[in-house]
Design an enzyme around this catalytic site. Sequence first.
Site, PDB file in Angstrom:
ATOM      1  N   GLY A   1      11.586  -2.110 -14.420  1.00 54.07           N
ATOM      2  CA  GLY A   1      13.051  -2.136 -14.400  1.00 54.07           C
ATOM      3  C   GLY A   1      13.635  -1.683 -15.723  1.00 54.07           C
TER       4      GLY A   1
ATOM      5  N   HIS B   1       2.110   0.119 -16.210  1.00 55.28           N
ATOM      6  CA  HIS B   1       3.265   0.005 -15.308  1.00 55.28           C
ATOM      7  C   HIS B   1       4.535  -0.048 -16.155  1.00 55.28           C
ATOM      8  CE1 HIS B   1       1.561  -1.051 -11.224  1.00 55.28           C
ATOM      9  NE2 HIS B   1       0.480  -0.885 -11.972  1.00 55.28           N
TER      10      HIS B   1
ATOM     11  N   ASP C   1       1.536   0.599  -3.723  1.00 53.71           N
ATOM     12  CA  ASP C   1       1.842   0.036  -5.038  1.00 53.71           C
ATOM     13  C   ASP C   1       2.249  -1.432  -4.900  1.00 53.71           C
ATOM     14  OD1 ASP C   1       2.119   0.256  -7.810  1.00 53.71           O
ATOM     15  OD2 ASP C   1       4.261   0.689  -7.664  1.00 53.71           O
ATOM     16  N   HIS C   2       1.678  -2.276  -5.738  1.00 48.32           N
ATOM     17  CA  HIS C   2       1.980  -3.723  -5.753  1.00 48.32           C
ATOM     18  C   HIS C   2       1.822  -4.381  -4.391  1.00 48.32           C
ATOM     19  CE1 HIS C   2       3.114  -4.101  -9.943  1.00 48.32           C
ATOM     20  NE2 HIS C   2       3.731  -2.933  -9.814  1.00 48.32           N
TER      21      HIS C   2
ATOM     22  N   THR D   1      12.028   3.340 -12.012  1.00 46.95           N
ATOM     23  CA  THR D   1      13.437   3.025 -12.293  1.00 46.95           C
ATOM     24  C   THR D   1      14.237   4.223 -12.797  1.00 46.95           C
ATOM     25  OG1 THR D   1      12.866   0.728 -12.688  1.00 46.95           O
ATOM     26  CG2 THR D   1      14.934   1.485 -13.658  1.00 46.95           C
TER      27      THR D   1
HETATM   28  P1  13P Z   1       9.546   1.275 -13.632  1.00 49.37           P
HETATM   29  O1  13P Z   1      10.355   1.129 -12.386  1.00 49.37           O
HETATM   30  O2  13P Z   1       9.964   0.323 -14.688  1.00 49.37           O
HETATM   31  O3  13P Z   1       9.460   2.683 -14.106  1.00 49.37           O
HETATM   32  O4  13P Z   1       8.045   0.840 -13.249  1.00 49.37           O
HETATM   33  C1  13P Z   1       7.421   1.453 -12.169  1.00 49.37           C
HETATM   34  C2  13P Z   1       6.160   0.777 -11.824  1.00 49.37           C
HETATM   35  O5  13P Z   1       5.459   0.252 -12.664  1.00 49.37           O
HETATM   36  C3  13P Z   1       5.762   0.790 -10.410  1.00 49.37           C
HETATM   37  O6  13P Z   1       4.570   0.125 -10.190  1.00 49.37           O
END
Ligand code: 13P
Length: 281
Positions: free
Chosen positions: A177, A204, A81-82, A229
């Site tokens: 977040g 996301h 992820d990312h 989050t």
């Molecule tokens: P949140 O932490 O805001 O739920 O987002 C998670 C996310 O998009 C991970 O790529």
Amino acid sequence: MPLVNLNELFDPTRERRAVGLFNVAGLEFAEAMIEVAEELNTPIILGVPERFFQFSRLENVVRLCVDMAERARVPVAVHLDHGKSFDNILRALRNGVSSVMFDGSSLPYEENVARTAEIVRIAHTMGVSVEGELGYVGRGDFDPTDPSFYTNPEQAADFVAKTGVDALAIAVGTAHGIYKTTPKLDFERLKSIRQKVDVALVLHGGSGVSDEDFQKAIACGIDKINVFTEISVSVIKTVSEATSNCSDWIRVTGEMRRTIANVVRHYMTVFNTGLDHDCDL
Ligand code: 13P
């Protein structure tokens, strides 16, 4: 069940449900997530966030998830992820992920296209799917009133055609977040992107979005939803409560696991019931 890539998870007939990605931050996370997926008999995506590698070795986390995915009773994708670092993406590929995200959202458009296309060329030779990002799903820096954050539908079509991505993360009003104000999703924009783009669309910043907005987003074309989050906040609360009267970490991990399972179960259930809703704007 085999470890699967994203393309094997999404129904080409676009039955309206979304697959959840939940970020893994330790053994208990991956175990609880797979247990819930098996209980609900629903596919799941284990997200391995690149920022976790500041603390844990990529090889350890990825191999743990891949091994658990291969032994699961439901289809499981293991997705970087990312990913921003080319080296980390190659290391994740070498260690068996079935999917990667290259996040070039903060790069100039042409550079995002060129670098994403290069990752796609490499990953596809290994049967690994690739998610790109266009628009900017920020963290604390997201400004819902600034149109430059949002994904442009025409540019999204151009991006997909030029890069060959399997999935596209789009900015339609969510942010990572804890939200400072209630998120307001731009469903009109989402619908327009869906009409122009034929690959899976990814939302996301799932924590803090209402169940109703999730289901409407799914009806309007979202295929994958990322959440972390909410799990993180719930785990921290559980651990702080549990450790105030207990010094046995093994027992605390049991409480953690239950909390993770409860949060994931809620989201997976919501993501599976998108069918009942219309994208009426
Ligand atoms: P949140 O932490 O805001 O739920 O987002 C998670 C996310 O998009 C991970 O790529």
